[in-house]
Design an enzyme around this catalytic site. Structure first.
Site, PDB file in Angstrom:
ATOM      1  N   GLY A 123       0.775  -1.310   0.096  1.00  0.00           N
ATOM      2  CA  GLY A 123       0.174   0.003   0.186  1.00  0.00           C
ATOM      3  C   GLY A 123       0.775   1.101  -0.019  1.00  0.00           C
ATOM      4  O   GLY A 123       0.441   2.362  -0.738  1.00  0.00           O
ATOM      5  N   TYR A 124       1.964   1.615   0.709  1.00  0.00           N
ATOM      6  CA  TYR A 124       2.867   2.313   0.730  1.00  0.00           C
ATOM      7  C   TYR A 124       3.150   2.636  -0.540  1.00  0.00           C
ATOM      8  O   TYR A 124       3.323   3.929  -1.173  1.00  0.00           O
ATOM      9  CB  TYR A 124       4.040   2.238   1.729  1.00  0.00           C
ATOM     10  N   SER A 125       3.898   1.893  -1.213  1.00  0.00           N
ATOM     11  CA  SER A 125       4.422   1.907  -2.533  1.00  0.00           C
ATOM     12  C   SER A 125       3.319   2.251  -3.593  1.00  0.00           C
ATOM     13  O   SER A 125       3.391   3.302  -4.513  1.00  0.00           O
ATOM     14  CB  SER A 125       5.071   0.562  -3.049  1.00  0.00           C
TER      15      SER A 125
ATOM     16  N   GLN B   3       5.663  -5.256   1.882  1.00  0.00           N
ATOM     17  CA  GLN B   3       6.272  -3.734   1.735  1.00  0.00           C
ATOM     18  C   GLN B   3       7.437  -3.546   2.575  1.00  0.00           C
ATOM     19  O   GLN B   3       8.521  -2.908   2.198  1.00  0.00           O
ATOM     20  CB  GLN B   3       5.000  -2.891   2.211  1.00  0.00           C
TER      21      GLN B   3
ATOM     22  N   LYS C 241       1.988   6.111  -2.742  1.00  0.00           N
ATOM     23  CA  LYS C 241       3.254   7.112  -3.186  1.00  0.00           C
ATOM     24  C   LYS C 241       3.331   7.172  -4.666  1.00  0.00           C
ATOM     25  O   LYS C 241       3.698   8.074  -5.039  1.00  0.00           O
ATOM     26  CB  LYS C 241       4.446   6.796  -2.381  1.00  0.00           C
TER      27      LYS C 241
END
Length: 344
Positions: A156-158, A302, A161
């Site tokens: 989710g972070y990748s 992640q 962003k």
């Protein structure tokens, strides 16, 4: 940062920054606090968005003017009005399973902040991103800005962003240039993110190297990132992306061991085979997805992609176009951390 680091960073450019009033999101975070110190030392006025009274106190103590609000608020343009430039440093950096909240902050927050900056008449935007937009769990070896965003990012972070980057770049025009910076492994004095997490893992007995930890990693000292932001304001082209790092990559194990040593900790020798860690991460992601977030796994793809494989960056574009040169070496940064620990 010490006064020496700030002075070295300030001397990195021959001309003073062309922007006299800067609006900053994420001002009370690790990166934001140091950006405030950097630009205040340059004689530049900084206003920083503050979500809480505590954040406002931090911002004010550093010499900036707090603006109470949130990146998801309507009406941000009124607070940004009168500023020359915007630095968007706020983000949800969680490396756990994807959440709607993280997507909302990183994607919708970026859209709202940039739209507000445009409406406020800001002349330039610096969007702080991350090399993690390229993360899939496979090694990233000497990658440059031509590497395409992956179809299946690590988490989710990748994903969020990367979406934020697309939003930022899509809003760039000749009259409203938006420049993206991608640092990797930001570290240094006053770190409230990576180093505390490493220290906690060691103290709790949960730390282990992955297949020995001898793979390479790029890193970015906070003073080097602040210098890069200033250079990007002065020279960065709208619609362009620049990787930022300390220079040549270093062995992950050696660097992390040195970081821990500055805090009086010795990294354990425990090592876990990479295939096993990769399998645990995959199972963790699957359980989180099946349970719709009710199960929080100890490891995700992640977090694996961030620390288990080589991630080395080619910063040639920043050197050529921004005249970027790191102002703090690994040795200088580590010595600063030792002095910080001794002085606490």
């Amino acid at each position: 940062m010490t006064d020496t680091s700030i002075g070295a960073a300030a001397a990195a450019t021959d001309e003073r920054a062309p922007f006299r009033r800067i609006f900053l999101t994420g001002g009370s975070g690790f990166v934001g606090r140091n950006l405030i110190r950097h630009f205040i030392a340059r004689g530049i006025e900084v206003t920083a968005l503050a979500r809480s009274g505590r954040s406002a106190e931090i911002v004010r103590a550093l010499g900036a003017t707090p603006c109470r609000g949130d990146i998801l608020d309507d009406g941000l343009a009124s607070g940004i009005s009168g500023h020359d430039a915007l630095i968007h440093a706020a983000a949800d950096t969680g490396h756990g399973p994807p959440t709607a909240g993280q997507r909302h902050v990183n994607e919708d927050g970026t859209r709202l902040v940039i739209e507000a900056a445009r409406a406020a008449g800001v002349r330039k935007v610096i969007h702080l991103s991350t090399e993690s937009v390229l993360a899939t769990g496979k090694p990233l070896v000497d990658v440059d800005e031509t590497a395409p965003l992956p179809r299946r990012p690590a988490g989710g972070y990748s994903r969020s962003k990367a979406a934020a980057e697309r939003i930022a770049l899509a809003n760039s025009t000749p009259g409203f240039p938006v420049t993206v910076l991608r640092p990797r492994f930001v570290w240094g004095r006053d770190d409230t993110t990576a180093l505390p997490a490493l220290m906690q893992a060691v103290r709790s007995g949960k730390f282990a190297w992955i297949s020995g930890g001898q793979y390479l990693t790029s890193t970015t000292h906070i003073a080097n990132l602040c210098t890069a932001v200033e250079l990007a304001l002065a020279h960065g082209r709208g619609g362009e992306i620049y990787f930022i790092a300390d220079g040549d990559p270093v062995p992950f194990r050696a660097f992390v061991s040195a970081l821990l040593e500055t805090q009086g900790l010795t990294a354990p020798k425990n090592s876990i085979p990479r295939p096993l860690v990769r399998a645990i991460a995959a199972i963790g992601d699957m359980l989180a997805a099946i349970s719709r977030g009710r199960i929080v796994p100890p490891l995700t793809l992640q977090s694996y992609a961030t620390s288990a494989v080589e991630v080395s960056l080619d910063i040639g574009k920043a050197r050529r176009e921004l005249s970027y040169v790191p102002v703090v070496s690994h040795e200088q940064g580590l010595e600063e951390l030792r002095s910080w620990q001794t002085g606490q």
